[in-house]
Design a protein around this motif. Sequence first.
Motif, mmCIF file in Angstrom:
data_model
loop_
_atom_site.group_PDB
_atom_site.id
_atom_site.type_symbol
_atom_site.label_atom_id
_atom_site.label_comp_id
_atom_site.label_asym_id
_atom_site.label_seq_id
_atom_site.Cartn_x
_atom_site.Cartn_y
_atom_site.Cartn_z
ATOM 1 N N HIS A 1 5.681 -1.205 -72.446
ATOM 2 C CA HIS A 1 6.720 -2.184 -72.117
ATOM 3 C C HIS A 1 6.302 -3.622 -72.391
ATOM 4 N N GLN A 2 7.255 -4.385 -72.884
ATOM 5 C CA GLN A 2 7.094 -5.834 -72.955
ATOM 6 C C GLN A 2 7.654 -6.372 -71.645
ATOM 7 N N ARG A 3 6.859 -7.082 -70.881
ATOM 8 C CA ARG A 3 7.274 -7.557 -69.561
ATOM 9 C C ARG A 3 7.389 -9.073 -69.554
ATOM 10 N N ARG A 4 8.603 -9.534 -69.347
ATOM 11 C CA ARG A 4 8.879 -10.969 -69.253
ATOM 12 C C ARG A 4 8.548 -11.474 -67.858
ATOM 13 N N ALA A 5 8.242 -12.754 -67.772
ATOM 14 C CA ALA A 5 8.117 -13.394 -66.460
ATOM 15 C C ALA A 5 9.527 -13.558 -65.898
ATOM 16 N N ALA B 1 6.066 -15.517 -75.987
ATOM 17 C CA ALA B 1 5.840 -16.963 -76.038
ATOM 18 C C ALA B 1 6.737 -17.620 -77.083
ATOM 19 N N ALA B 2 6.901 -16.957 -78.227
ATOM 20 C CA ALA B 2 7.779 -17.501 -79.263
ATOM 21 C C ALA B 2 9.209 -17.619 -78.746
ATOM 22 N N ASP B 3 9.631 -16.656 -77.944
ATOM 23 C CA ASP B 3 10.981 -16.697 -77.376
ATOM 24 C C ASP B 3 11.073 -17.718 -76.226
ATOM 25 N N TYR B 4 10.069 -17.740 -75.349
ATOM 26 C CA TYR B 4 10.075 -18.670 -74.210
ATOM 27 C C TYR B 4 10.146 -20.132 -74.651
ATOM 28 N N PHE B 5 9.386 -20.482 -75.687
ATOM 29 C CA PHE B 5 9.175 -21.895 -76.018
ATOM 30 C C PHE B 5 9.816 -22.308 -77.333
ATOM 31 N N LYS B 6 10.879 -21.617 -77.739
ATOM 32 C CA LYS B 6 11.529 -21.964 -79.007
ATOM 33 C C LYS B 6 12.311 -23.251 -78.896
#
Length: 128
Positions: free
Chosen positions: A61-65, A123-128
Amino acid sequence: MSEQDFKIGDKVTAIYKTGKYIGEVTDIRPAAYLVKVLAVLKHPMQGDLHNPKQTEVSMFHQRRALAFREQTNVPKNMVRTFDEEIPEYKESLREAVEKMKGTLSEAQTEWNDKSLQLLEDLAADYFK
């Protein structure tokens, strides 16, 4: 861990799954506090929570904050007092991601490599 009694509006740290957050109590339930997320202290681990640090699982799983102001039920024994200044959410998320990247980069294992790849995507999605 000993439980503390909190009231609505109290600032707390809350451990949810494998992440740790700073938040505000918004409701009191019989076995949990409803906590509104204000900052991230530790980014959740990637992979299968039931098989930590293993890659040969049915789904890695990819787990987001948890998101800023997202609310979640946290078991009462996983909530503690927080009495410091609350950092800005995005900056706290950035620091938590960078800290986890550093930890994952310390040893080259299949689990670390796979987790690092998922964290880079997040990170690429969070900080785009």
